[in-house]
Design a protein around this motif. Structure first.
Motif, PDB file in Angstrom:
ATOM      1  N   ASP A  21       2.530   4.194   4.077  1.00  0.00           N
ATOM      2  CA  ASP A  21       1.119   4.592   3.922  1.00  0.00           C
ATOM      3  C   ASP A  21       0.469   4.942   5.255  1.00  0.00           C
ATOM      4  O   ASP A  21      -0.457   5.760   5.301  1.00  0.00           O
ATOM      5  CB  ASP A  21       0.317   3.487   3.230  1.00  0.00           C
ATOM      6  CG  ASP A  21       0.263   2.206   4.037  1.00  0.00           C
ATOM      7  OD1 ASP A  21      -0.700   2.023   4.800  1.00  0.00           O
ATOM      8  OD2 ASP A  21       1.183   1.383   3.916  1.00  0.00           O
ATOM      9  N   ASP A  40       0.802  -1.229   0.000  1.00  0.00           N
ATOM     10  CA  ASP A  40       0.000   0.000   0.000  1.00  0.00           C
ATOM     11  C   ASP A  40       0.827   1.267   0.000  1.00  0.00           C
ATOM     12  O   ASP A  40       0.283   2.367   0.167  1.00  0.00           O
ATOM     13  CB  ASP A  40      -0.999   0.030   1.169  1.00  0.00           C
ATOM     14  CG  ASP A  40      -2.248  -0.778   0.879  1.00  0.00           C
ATOM     15  OD1 ASP A  40      -2.452  -1.157  -0.298  1.00  0.00           O
ATOM     16  OD2 ASP A  40      -3.024  -1.048   1.810  1.00  0.00           O
ATOM     17  N   CYS A  41       2.147   1.138  -0.173  1.00  0.00           N
ATOM     18  CA  CYS A  41       3.003   2.304  -0.363  1.00  0.00           C
ATOM     19  C   CYS A  41       3.633   2.230  -1.753  1.00  0.00           C
ATOM     20  O   CYS A  41       3.338   3.057  -2.607  1.00  0.00           O
ATOM     21  CB  CYS A  41       4.078   2.379   0.724  1.00  0.00           C
ATOM     22  SG  CYS A  41       5.223   3.780   0.526  1.00  0.00           S
ATOM     23  N   ASN A  68      -1.637   3.534   7.064  1.00  0.00           N
ATOM     24  CA  ASN A  68      -3.070   3.271   7.181  1.00  0.00           C
ATOM     25  C   ASN A  68      -3.412   2.319   8.319  1.00  0.00           C
ATOM     26  O   ASN A  68      -4.572   2.224   8.724  1.00  0.00           O
ATOM     27  CB  ASN A  68      -3.604   2.715   5.852  1.00  0.00           C
ATOM     28  CG  ASN A  68      -3.628   3.764   4.757  1.00  0.00           C
ATOM     29  OD1 ASN A  68      -3.852   4.939   5.033  1.00  0.00           O
ATOM     30  ND2 ASN A  68      -3.381   3.355   3.528  1.00  0.00           N
ATOM     31  N   ARG A 128       4.015  10.422   4.856  1.00  0.00           N
ATOM     32  CA  ARG A 128       2.915   9.485   4.698  1.00  0.00           C
ATOM     33  C   ARG A 128       2.446   9.425   3.248  1.00  0.00           C
ATOM     34  O   ARG A 128       2.429  10.443   2.554  1.00  0.00           O
ATOM     35  CB  ARG A 128       1.744   9.876   5.604  1.00  0.00           C
ATOM     36  CG  ARG A 128       2.100   9.886   7.085  1.00  0.00           C
ATOM     37  CD  ARG A 128       0.937  10.409   7.930  1.00  0.00           C
ATOM     38  NE  ARG A 128       1.291  10.516   9.329  1.00  0.00           N
ATOM     39  CZ  ARG A 128       1.914  11.567   9.885  1.00  0.00           C
ATOM     40  NH1 ARG A 128       2.229  12.600   9.129  1.00  0.00           N
ATOM     41  NH2 ARG A 128       2.213  11.561  11.172  1.00  0.00           N
ATOM     42  N   THR A 129       2.029   8.222   2.832  1.00  0.00           N
ATOM     43  CA  THR A 129       1.515   8.012   1.471  1.00  0.00           C
ATOM     44  C   THR A 129       0.201   7.239   1.574  1.00  0.00           C
ATOM     45  O   THR A 129       0.128   6.073   1.166  1.00  0.00           O
ATOM     46  CB  THR A 129       2.538   7.232   0.618  1.00  0.00           C
ATOM     47  OG1 THR A 129       2.763   5.951   1.239  1.00  0.00           O
ATOM     48  CG2 THR A 129       3.851   7.966   0.510  1.00  0.00           C
ATOM     49  N   PRO A 130      -0.856   7.835   2.098  1.00  0.00           N
ATOM     50  CA  PRO A 130      -2.076   7.089   2.448  1.00  0.00           C
ATOM     51  C   PRO A 130      -2.837   6.484   1.278  1.00  0.00           C
ATOM     52  O   PRO A 130      -3.626   5.558   1.469  1.00  0.00           O
ATOM     53  CB  PRO A 130      -2.924   8.141   3.166  1.00  0.00           C
ATOM     54  CG  PRO A 130      -2.412   9.454   2.663  1.00  0.00           C
ATOM     55  CD  PRO A 130      -0.946   9.261   2.444  1.00  0.00           C
ATOM     56  N   ARG A 131      -2.592   6.962   0.053  1.00  0.00           N
ATOM     57  CA  ARG A 131      -3.286   6.422  -1.126  1.00  0.00           C
ATOM     58  C   ARG A 131      -2.317   5.698  -2.054  1.00  0.00           C
ATOM     59  O   ARG A 131      -2.588   5.546  -3.240  1.00  0.00           O
ATOM     60  CB  ARG A 131      -3.988   7.565  -1.874  1.00  0.00           C
ATOM     61  CG  ARG A 131      -5.103   8.235  -1.077  1.00  0.00           C
ATOM     62  CD  ARG A 131      -5.602   9.495  -1.756  1.00  0.00           C
ATOM     63  NE  ARG A 131      -4.589  10.543  -1.760  1.00  0.00           N
ATOM     64  CZ  ARG A 131      -4.072  11.089  -2.845  1.00  0.00           C
ATOM     65  NH1 ARG A 131      -4.476  10.691  -4.045  1.00  0.00           N
ATOM     66  NH2 ARG A 131      -3.158  12.041  -2.753  1.00  0.00           N
ATOM     67  N   GLY A 132      -1.225   5.199  -1.484  1.00  0.00           N
ATOM     68  CA  GLY A 132      -0.155   4.682  -2.324  1.00  0.00           C
ATOM     69  C   GLY A 132       0.704   5.835  -2.779  1.00  0.00           C
ATOM     70  O   GLY A 132       0.229   6.967  -2.909  1.00  0.00           O
ATOM     71  N   HIS A 162       0.459  -2.627  -4.671  1.00  0.00           N
ATOM     72  CA  HIS A 162      -0.842  -3.133  -4.216  1.00  0.00           C
ATOM     73  C   HIS A 162      -1.158  -4.401  -5.003  1.00  0.00           C
ATOM     74  O   HIS A 162      -0.659  -4.576  -6.125  1.00  0.00           O
ATOM     75  CB  HIS A 162      -1.934  -2.060  -4.432  1.00  0.00           C
ATOM     76  CG  HIS A 162      -2.100  -1.666  -5.878  1.00  0.00           C
ATOM     77  ND1 HIS A 162      -3.044  -2.230  -6.699  1.00  0.00           N
ATOM     78  CD2 HIS A 162      -1.413  -0.782  -6.661  1.00  0.00           C
ATOM     79  CE1 HIS A 162      -2.972  -1.691  -7.904  1.00  0.00           C
ATOM     80  NE2 HIS A 162      -1.976  -0.819  -7.915  1.00  0.00           N
TER      81      HIS A 162
END
Length: 225
Positions: free
Chosen positions: A178, A41-42, A180, A198-202, A45
């Motif tokens: 991410d 998720d970083c 999450n 942070r990379t919350p959406r990839g 996916h």
């Protein structure tokens, strides 16, 4: 494989990572000495625990999302299933930038992952290409993957081992995650002083560049003190 640190294999590509006899140390104090990536998720996916089996089959496609014509392994697929592991576009572009821009030469790349299926993660590192013939494994000099032994669901253990193996100070590291399932960036920042993004959406390419900006700001502040 869990908890092992692997050093990358040699590659025909001259890329800007690691510290070896033919790669000089990083000299720009405003760039990190090590960039550490989360995986699930970083960079890619889906998450490894979501896969119905090991991703063993390489899938070919376009390596450069912005300029078609360069082909290689873009995904790893689970046999007899349509499920495959792919990089986020922003992650692929960021890794291409790291591999091709001379200003990043000498920066060590690493990964810190709490994957529940470390062997699946290693298959993806071994198979997915960034440039023709240049895999993630070739680029990533150090890896800490899993959550057994010295590794737990917190990434502080991963970073202790990365620091021990590389000798790179924590304050010279930049970390992308991410976050999450917990704020790993804040955890390693509070514990060690690692700069995190942070990379919350990839990973998005803009987040990669913002992470570099955050590191530069932190380095400038250190030099003033």
């Amino acid at each position: 494989l869990v908890g092992m640190t692997r050093k990358s294999s040699s590659s025909k590509h001259e890329i800007s990572r690691g510290r070896s006899e033919d790669i000089p140390p990083k000299h720009d104090p405003l760039l990190p000495s090590m960039i550490v990536f989360d995986l699930d998720d970083c960079l890619w996916h889906p998450e490894m625990h979501e896969l119905p089996g090991p991703p063993e089959i390489p899938i070919e496609g376009e390596l450069n999302p912005l300029s078609p014509g360069e082909r290689g392994v873009v995904a790893m697929q689970v046999p007899r299933r349509r499920t495959s592991v792919r990089l986020y576009e922003g992650a692929r572009l960021a890794l291409r930038e790291l591999a091709t821009d001379p200003k990043y030469r000498g920066i060590a790349l690493a990964c810190a992952s709490t994957s529940l299926e470390p062997s699946y993660s290693h298959m993806c590192l071994d198979g997915i290409e960034i440039l023709p013939g240049l895999t993630l494994r070739d680029m990533i000099r150090y890896d800490q993957i899993g959550r057994t032994g010295h590794l737990t669901s917190r990434k502080t253990g991963h970073f202790r081992l990365l620091h021990r193996e590389s000798g790179i100070p924590y304050e010279e590291m930049l970390f992308f995650d991410d976050c999450n399932w917990g704020d790993h960036c804040a955890d390693v920042a509070d514990t060690f002083g690692v700069v995190g993004k942070r990379t919350p959406r990839g990973m998005q390419l803009s987040e990669f560049h913002r992470g570099l900006e955050k590191y530069s700001e932190s380095a400038e502040q250190r030099m003033r003190n």
